[in-house]
Design a protein around this motif. Structure first.
Motif, short mmCIF file in Angstrom:
data_model
loop_
_atom_site.label_atom_id
_atom_site.label_comp_id
_atom_site.label_asym_id
_atom_site.label_seq_id
_atom_site.Cartn_x
_atom_site.Cartn_y
_atom_site.Cartn_z
N GLN A 179 0.84 -1.19 0.00
CA GLN A 179 0.00 0.00 0.00
C GLN A 179 0.88 1.24 0.00
O GLN A 179 1.87 1.32 0.74
N LYS A 180 0.52 2.21 -0.83
CA LYS A 180 1.29 3.46 -0.85
C LYS A 180 1.19 4.16 0.51
O LYS A 180 0.10 4.21 1.10
N GLU A 328 -7.69 7.93 -7.78
CA GLU A 328 -6.79 8.44 -6.76
C GLU A 328 -7.14 9.90 -6.50
O GLU A 328 -7.22 10.70 -7.43
N ILE A 329 -7.38 10.24 -5.24
CA ILE A 329 -7.74 11.60 -4.84
C ILE A 329 -6.79 12.04 -3.74
O ILE A 329 -6.68 11.36 -2.71
N SER A 330 -6.09 13.12 -3.97
CA SER A 330 -5.14 13.64 -2.97
C SER A 330 -4.15 12.57 -2.51
O SER A 330 -3.80 12.50 -1.33
N GLY A 331 -3.72 11.72 -3.43
CA GLY A 331 -2.77 10.68 -3.07
C GLY A 331 -3.38 9.48 -2.39
O GLY A 331 -2.66 8.54 -2.00
N ARG A 332 -4.71 9.46 -2.22
CA ARG A 332 -5.41 8.32 -1.60
C ARG A 332 -5.98 7.44 -2.70
O ARG A 332 -6.70 7.90 -3.59
N SER A 333 -5.71 6.15 -2.61
CA SER A 333 -6.21 5.19 -3.59
C SER A 333 -7.62 4.74 -3.20
O SER A 333 -7.84 4.27 -2.07
N ILE A 334 -8.57 4.91 -4.12
CA ILE A 334 -9.98 4.59 -3.87
C ILE A 334 -10.39 3.46 -4.79
O ILE A 334 -10.10 3.48 -6.00
N LEU A 335 -11.08 2.46 -4.25
CA LEU A 335 -11.59 1.34 -5.05
C LEU A 335 -12.97 0.97 -4.54
O LEU A 335 -13.21 0.95 -3.32
N PRO A 392 -5.83 -0.65 -1.56
CA PRO A 392 -6.38 0.71 -1.59
C PRO A 392 -6.44 1.32 -0.18
O PRO A 392 -6.39 0.60 0.82
N HIS A 393 -6.60 2.62 -0.12
CA HIS A 393 -6.78 3.29 1.17
C HIS A 393 -8.26 3.33 1.56
O HIS A 393 -8.59 3.33 2.76
N VAL A 394 -9.13 3.38 0.55
CA VAL A 394 -10.58 3.36 0.79
C VAL A 394 -11.17 2.31 -0.14
O VAL A 394 -10.90 2.30 -1.35
N GLN A 414 -0.87 -2.55 6.20
CA GLN A 414 -1.87 -1.79 5.44
C GLN A 414 -2.99 -1.32 6.35
O GLN A 414 -3.36 -2.01 7.31
N ARG A 415 -3.54 -0.16 6.04
CA ARG A 415 -4.73 0.37 6.73
C ARG A 415 -5.71 0.83 5.67
O ARG A 415 -5.42 1.75 4.90
N THR A 416 -6.86 0.19 5.64
CA THR A 416 -7.86 0.49 4.62
C THR A 416 -9.20 0.80 5.28
O THR A 416 -9.66 0.05 6.14
N ARG A 417 -9.79 1.90 4.88
CA ARG A 417 -11.13 2.23 5.35
C ARG A 417 -12.16 1.47 4.51
O ARG A 417 -12.27 1.66 3.30
N LEU A 418 -12.87 0.56 5.14
CA LEU A 418 -13.94 -0.20 4.50
C LEU A 418 -15.27 0.53 4.72
O LEU A 418 -15.57 0.94 5.85
N VAL A 419 -16.05 0.67 3.67
CA VAL A 419 -17.32 1.38 3.78
C VAL A 419 -18.42 0.61 3.05
O VAL A 419 -18.30 0.32 1.86
N CYS A 420 -19.46 0.26 3.78
CA CYS A 420 -20.68 -0.28 3.19
C CYS A 420 -21.66 0.89 3.05
O CYS A 420 -22.10 1.45 4.05
N VAL A 421 -21.97 1.25 1.82
CA VAL A 421 -22.79 2.43 1.55
C VAL A 421 -24.26 2.03 1.56
O VAL A 421 -24.67 1.13 0.82
N PRO A 422 -25.08 2.69 2.37
CA PRO A 422 -26.50 2.32 2.46
C PRO A 422 -27.28 2.79 1.23
O PRO A 422 -26.83 3.64 0.46
#
Length: 455
Positions: A179-180, A328-335, A392-394, A414-422
């Motif tokens: 992870q970056k 990638e937003i502000s150096g954060r990898s989003i998937l 990814p970061h997110v 690695q540290r990844t923010r996991l999000v379940c979107v309602p």
């Protein structure tokens, strides 16, 4: 703050002196776009390319965890008469009697052998098998058949017993690789994640949607906990699928999949166009297709054609994107995805919590491991684009029922923010990720029930 119910607000009502944060953005979804369309290939090719790529990646993890004291072997090299502790790398396959079958569907269509509808297909008699490039072997021992799915690639440590089965003593997955490192940010850019709008007509705008728009436009002062969560910090809105409302057709439908009549579909698309048009006047909007949206059904779903959104397409802030989607937003990898991968994992395992299913796909290093077995996907030949080779970061999934989130920490730091979107139509809420801290909030826009919680 109250708004008249008969008024539809647009970005022309932006708050005074409202200036939106501007940060670097790069679209990383090229690998999910079809370069050519060739449906003559067999699906075995995607499994072969997946195993070939994952095997080279997993060997590094094998050295980290087990060192060099155990040989890595092919299944053809195993000997029953002289079992030796070794490591096998292969693709998992679950033999499930309850798995849907095209023959059963045809029988049901002809009313020969009606099959009861199911939402889950697990059974205590399920069998777990490991396949390499040439052979397969049944797995026994310290690996739970109900905690994995078909298509995941793993390494197993153990030995072949006298019955032609492999006795597992330990196992590992790639866990999404390196992870970056996160670079420090002076600002707090916010990523808004929405899914399940389920719009049906141009007039189908609830008060909750009006409040959502007004917050993004900066007209709801004090809505949030601190300056880090102000609307001016929202840099991008991602709409993760199922923007169009689907209704069940009372006709023969093998998969029981909700469909949409043409007139209803036209009205629903107009409603989505109007909503995105409003937002795109103020903020960058990424529109992903979902299971019920007018796009190809198999993964990766291609961007919905811009001709369907004549209003929104006039703004450079609007982008129609694929599902899955990477940036990638502000150096954060989003998937992220629109949720089909998470739902399918839950159907064919006992991982019923959507957040756990999302986490599992990250650990397995594959966005959609059950494709093409039970989840339709394009028959890729040379490379499997769903392999997660960089963490990814997110990592998010849309249309998962209720909001859930947590930080996943991998074995390699690695540290990844996991999000379940309602679903917005059901919960009137969205997920907001602070890209500086990777904190995540749920913001609710229920009328007379403002609710924001953080995990």
């Amino acid at each position: 703050m109250l708004f008249p119910e008969d008024k539809h607000f647009t970005a022309s009502h932006l708050g005074e002196d409202f200036k939106r944060l501007d940060v670097p953005y790069t679209n990383r979804s090229d690998k999910f776009h079809f370069k050519s369309k060739d449906f003559t290939k067999q699906f075995s090719h995607i499994y072969a390319s997946r195993l070939d790529e994952m095997e080279s990646l997993i060997k590094e993890r094998v050295k980290q965890k087990w060192g060099n004291k155990h040989p890595v072997k092919q299944l053809a090299e195993l000997k029953e008469d002289s079992p030796e502790q070794c490591i096998i790398i292969g693709t998992l396959f679950k033999h499930q009697e309850l798995k849907p079958s095209i023959l059963r569907e045809i029988s049901e269509e002809n009313q020969l052998v009606p099959q009861p509808p199911r939402s889950h297909y697990t059974d205590d008699a399920d069998i777990l098998i490991l396949e390499d490039a040439l052979q397969r072997i049944r797995l026994m021992g310290k690996i739970d058949v109900h905690s994995v799915v078909t298509g995941a690639v793993c390494a197993v440590l153990g030995y072949e017993d006298g019955d032609g089965r492999f006795r597992v003593e330990d196992y590992l997955f790639y866990e999404s690789g390196p992870q970056k490192p996160l670079k420090s940010l002076e600002c707090s850019p916010l990523l808004v994640l929405i899914s399940g709008l389920n719009l049906s007509s141009p007039n189908d705008f609830s008060m909750s949607m009006e409040l959502l728009q007004q917050w993004i436009f900066g007209n709801l002062e004090g809505f949030g906990q601190s300056r880090d969560w102000e609307a001016a910090s929202v840099v991008r809105v991602v709409i993760a699928g199922n923007s169009v409302k689907a209704s069940v057709k009372p006709k023969n439908n093998l998969h029981g999949r909700p469909t949409v009549e043409s007139t209803d579909l036209l009205n629903a698309v107009k409603a989505v166009d109007t909503f995105v048009h409003n937002l795109a006047q103020s903020v960058s909007v990424d529109l992903m297709p979902g299971e019920f949206d007018p796009a190809n059904h198999m993964l990766p779903q291609q961007p919905m054609h811009q001709c369907m959104f004549p209003k929104a397409v006039s703004f450079k802030n609007f982008r129609g994107l694929s599902n899955p989607y990477a940036c990638e937003i502000s150096g954060r990898s989003i998937l992220g995805t629109s949720g089909q991968n998470v739902h399918d994992v839950s159907r064919f395992s006992k991982i019923e919590n959507p957040l756990e299913a999302l986490k599992s796909t990250l650990v397995w290093s594959h966005i959609a491991p059950t494709a093409p077995d039970t989840l339709p996907c394009y028959p890729y030949y040379q490379k499997d684009p769903f392999v997660i080779s960089e963490c990814p970061h997110v990592y998010f999934a849309g249309n998962t029922g209720e909001f859930r989130t947590e930080i996943w920490e991998g074995s390699n730091g690695q540290r990844t923010r996991l999000v379940c979107v309602p679903s917005f139509a059901e919960t009137h809420s969205i997920a907001v990720v602070n890209l500086r801290t990777l904190d995540c909030q749920q913001l609710s826009f229920k009328v007379n029930e403002f609710d924001d919680t953080e995990e």
